[in-house]
Design a protein around this motif. Sequence first.
Motif, PDB file in Angstrom:
ATOM      1  N   UNK A  85      -3.803   1.094   5.969  1.00  0.00           N
ATOM      2  CA  UNK A  85      -2.517   1.768   5.781  1.00  0.00           C
ATOM      3  C   UNK A  85      -2.700   3.196   5.309  1.00  0.00           C
ATOM      4  N   UNK A  86      -3.677   3.391   4.403  1.00  0.00           N
ATOM      5  CA  UNK A  86      -3.958   4.735   3.904  1.00  0.00           C
ATOM      6  C   UNK A  86      -4.425   5.618   5.059  1.00  0.00           C
ATOM      7  N   UNK A 145       1.136   4.239  -2.752  1.00  0.00           N
ATOM      8  CA  UNK A 145       0.984   5.649  -2.392  1.00  0.00           C
ATOM      9  C   UNK A 145       2.120   6.507  -2.926  1.00  0.00           C
ATOM     10  N   UNK A 146       3.315   5.924  -2.981  1.00  0.00           N
ATOM     11  CA  UNK A 146       4.455   6.672  -3.527  1.00  0.00           C
ATOM     12  C   UNK A 146       4.264   6.939  -5.017  1.00  0.00           C
ATOM     13  N   UNK A 147       3.442   6.127  -5.678  1.00  0.00           N
ATOM     14  CA  UNK A 147       3.145   6.342  -7.101  1.00  0.00           C
ATOM     15  C   UNK A 147       1.794   7.038  -7.288  1.00  0.00           C
ATOM     16  N   UNK A 179      -4.653   1.854 -12.279  1.00  0.00           N
ATOM     17  CA  UNK A 179      -4.492   2.174 -10.864  1.00  0.00           C
ATOM     18  C   UNK A 179      -4.501   3.680 -10.636  1.00  0.00           C
ATOM     19  N   UNK A 180      -4.614   4.470 -11.712  1.00  0.00           N
ATOM     20  CA  UNK A 180      -4.464   5.910 -11.548  1.00  0.00           C
ATOM     21  C   UNK A 180      -5.578   6.746 -12.179  1.00  0.00           C
ATOM     22  N   UNK A 186      -1.549   6.446   7.412  1.00  0.00           N
ATOM     23  CA  UNK A 186      -0.309   6.852   6.739  1.00  0.00           C
ATOM     24  C   UNK A 186       0.425   7.985   7.459  1.00  0.00           C
ATOM     25  N   UNK A 221      -1.227   6.223  -6.568  1.00  0.00           N
ATOM     26  CA  UNK A 221      -2.304   5.408  -7.128  1.00  0.00           C
ATOM     27  C   UNK A 221      -3.611   5.707  -6.398  1.00  0.00           C
ATOM     28  N   UNK A 222      -4.718   5.257  -7.009  1.00  0.00           N
ATOM     29  CA  UNK A 222      -5.999   5.441  -6.341  1.00  0.00           C
ATOM     30  C   UNK A 222      -6.223   4.300  -5.335  1.00  0.00           C
ATOM     31  N   UNK A 223      -7.304   4.414  -4.554  1.00  0.00           N
ATOM     32  CA  UNK A 223      -7.514   3.452  -3.463  1.00  0.00           C
ATOM     33  C   UNK A 223      -7.637   2.024  -3.974  1.00  0.00           C
ATOM     34  N   UNK A 224      -8.153   1.885  -5.185  1.00  0.00           N
ATOM     35  CA  UNK A 224      -8.291   0.551  -5.726  1.00  0.00           C
ATOM     36  C   UNK A 224      -6.934  -0.025  -6.109  1.00  0.00           C
ATOM     37  N   UNK A 225      -6.097   0.819  -6.686  1.00  0.00           N
ATOM     38  CA  UNK A 225      -4.727   0.408  -6.973  1.00  0.00           C
ATOM     39  C   UNK A 225      -4.010   0.014  -5.695  1.00  0.00           C
ATOM     40  N   UNK A 234       0.833  -1.204   0.000  1.00  0.00           N
ATOM     41  CA  UNK A 234       0.000   0.000   0.000  1.00  0.00           C
ATOM     42  C   UNK A 234       0.867   1.255   0.000  1.00  0.00           C
ATOM     43  N   UNK A 235       1.946   1.242   0.790  1.00  0.00           N
ATOM     44  CA  UNK A 235       2.834   2.410   0.831  1.00  0.00           C
ATOM     45  C   UNK A 235       3.512   2.634  -0.519  1.00  0.00           C
ATOM     46  N   UNK A 260      -5.153  -3.454  -4.733  1.00  0.00           N
ATOM     47  CA  UNK A 260      -4.627  -4.499  -5.625  1.00  0.00           C
ATOM     48  C   UNK A 260      -3.129  -4.710  -5.385  1.00  0.00           C
ATOM     49  N   UNK A 261      -2.367  -3.623  -5.256  1.00  0.00           N
ATOM     50  CA  UNK A 261      -0.929  -3.769  -4.995  1.00  0.00           C
ATOM     51  C   UNK A 261      -0.722  -4.418  -3.609  1.00  0.00           C
ATOM     52  N   UNK A 300     -11.358   7.522  -8.311  1.00  0.00           N
ATOM     53  CA  UNK A 300     -11.243   7.187  -6.893  1.00  0.00           C
ATOM     54  C   UNK A 300     -10.311   8.208  -6.246  1.00  0.00           C
ATOM     55  N   UNK A 301     -10.456   8.420  -4.930  1.00  0.00           N
ATOM     56  CA  UNK A 301      -9.454   9.229  -4.236  1.00  0.00           C
ATOM     57  C   UNK A 301      -8.092   8.557  -4.390  1.00  0.00           C
ATOM     58  N   UNK A 302      -7.045   9.349  -4.519  1.00  0.00           N
ATOM     59  CA  UNK A 302      -5.723   8.738  -4.624  1.00  0.00           C
ATOM     60  C   UNK A 302      -5.004   8.823  -3.280  1.00  0.00           C
ATOM     61  N   UNK A 303      -3.997   7.979  -3.143  1.00  0.00           N
ATOM     62  CA  UNK A 303      -3.203   7.908  -1.920  1.00  0.00           C
ATOM     63  C   UNK A 303      -1.808   8.409  -2.281  1.00  0.00           C
ATOM     64  N   UNK A 304      -1.455   9.579  -1.727  1.00  0.00           N
ATOM     65  CA  UNK A 304      -0.172  10.189  -2.072  1.00  0.00           C
ATOM     66  C   UNK A 304       0.719  10.123  -0.846  1.00  0.00           C
ATOM     67  N   UNK A 305       1.693   9.242  -0.877  1.00  0.00           N
ATOM     68  CA  UNK A 305       2.524   9.009   0.294  1.00  0.00           C
ATOM     69  C   UNK A 305       3.981   9.273  -0.018  1.00  0.00           C
ATOM     70  N   UNK A 306       4.549  10.303   0.605  1.00  0.00           N
ATOM     71  CA  UNK A 306       6.003  10.486   0.506  1.00  0.00           C
ATOM     72  C   UNK A 306       6.607  10.229   1.871  1.00  0.00           C
TER      73      UNK A 306
END
Lengths: 213, 213, 213
Positions: free
Chosen positions: A79-80, A27-29, B148-149, A83, A31-35, A23-24, A38-39, B199-205
């Motif tokens: 995880x989201x 998030x670095x890429x 995924x995006x 985060x 992606x959306x919640x579905x991505x 999931x992390x 899946x990841x 979808x909402x995205x997850x942006x994690x740095x």
Amino acid sequence: MQEAQFIGLLWLIGILAEAMTGALAAGRKQMDLFGVVIIGCATAIGGGTLRDMLLGNYPLVWVENVHYLIAIAFASLLTVAIAPVMRYLSKLFLAIDALGLAVFSIVGAQKTLMLGFSPTIAVVMGLVTGVFGGVIRDILCNQVPLIFKKELYAVISLFTAGLYITLNAYQLEEWINLVICLTLGFSLRMLALRYHWSMPTFDYQSSGDQHTH
Amino acid sequence: MQEAQFIGLLWLIGILAEAMTGALAAGRKQMDLFGVVIIGCATAIGGGTLRDMLLGNYPLVWVENVHYLIAIAFASLLTVAIAPVMRYLSKLFLAIDALGLAVFSIVGAQKTLMLGFSPTIAVVMGLVTGVFGGVIRDILCNQVPLIFKKELYAVISLFTAGLYITLNAYQLEEWINLVICLTLGFSLRMLALRYHWSMPTFDYQSSGDQHTH
Amino acid sequence: MQEAQFIGLLWLIGILAEAMTGALAAGRKQMDLFGVVIIGCATAIGGGTLRDMLLGNYPLVWVENVHYLIAIAFASLLTVAIAPVMRYLSKLFLAIDALGLAVFSIVGAQKTLMLGFSPTIAVVMGLVTGVFGGVIRDILCNQVPLIFKKELYAVISLFTAGLYITLNAYQLEEWINLVICLTLGFSLRMLALRYHWSMPTFDYQSSGDQHTH
């Protein structure tokens, strides 16, 4: 049965930790919640799935027991949610991941042996179970698999699986074998992270490829 | 049998549309004609192939009936021939792709259920059939999987497969079930494209990764 | 049996050559020694493994006979040791790789036919065996598969497998068939490298993607 329950609990902790690393990475890429889900799933079950597909061992664990998949999807979404706190938990997280690495390597070797394959293949499949979830995660996120470049990871998986199979061949009590392999595998990974132990790297620039640098 | 023929025809349209998305993606990477055909085939049959490999369901559809593979290879090459016109057909093309998404999700769920797996696994396999052709395409073209995006895609696959399985469980007439699921799945995808639903995205740095931005 | 031993020897040379291309690719990405071994193994056995997984043909060759895996791991490490000399051996190396391509394509088609599949599937599986080791290598190294862009490669695999299956259907003596297919497959690949023969490429920039150039 008690060993099986103990290792089963650790295995569950391990797949949830793997889902979180997935999931992390998603998030670095951005992606959306579905991505993310899946990841997360691919990271958590990818290693064991590849092992069983290589061995022709059907049905797959998560196909037969879909609750694992639901728990993994939930862990990915959790995880989201947490985060912002993950930054402060990164050491705890690395420790859980290290535990997962040791557990996966042992469980992968154990299952392969129980299916009647040779001890060498059991060690190889311990490695596949331990590290290929992370490899699949990195491929889906379009980056060079981390485990081929950073601190000792795959070699600890191989060592842990190999030690388990060796002690098993000497008919060591299962409980003692598990405790030894888990402790050593986990400790080696933590030490590798702490002291930045890594394998020598192979840096090859062929004349035809110099323009890439 | 008539439902089977109807869904079979839609499925054929779907795999040909998928082959075309694969061929165009290969063209964006300036691949040669052989690469175009291989990416086209992998995109069109990748999702169903992964589903059957995960379920241990052999022989694979295209191994048993090689005509599909030949039709897909032909569709991939045809895409190259009509590429200059594709720009003007992009809306038609997106519509066919949306239809393919709905059909694949339904067919994947249907086949899994008929093999005796649980309804939940049938929904998961509807998703695998619907979206992993595109994921494999993007991996072969070395890019982060689009699904995924971007606009809702995977979630529509999951919804369509889930709706089909639910209505099936209530023993709704197969014909009516198909029409409802196809219409809703297709319409949702078209609306998502039209109104940029995502979808909402997850942006994690993480602190350790800040240098990547 | 003598043909089988001859082709078996060539096959062994082929997988060792493939392992070396994998190890060199890993070196270009500065991977560690363990990454080198894993990429080497995946390159050498990836094509045949994918073929057998697509056909549901278990157990896999290297699972049943783990000595191949150990030889491949050794060849990968040897590549690191002799890397400084590889620059001067690049022509020899390309020749061994060309031989491997021809051998893999023939062996893949032969095995598939012997399992009772159709001649067309045998040709497709000759191609899968011949080229997907390299595709898996490039995916693990996070680059667009070379074989989709450079000098004739996949098409030679398809041609070699197709010729073998055709001559086999005309009941040509196995020895003669092998010699013809090996010679032609090998020579075509060497000529393609020498004269930079390549397939026409498909260059597609859709309006929505122009910003990528």
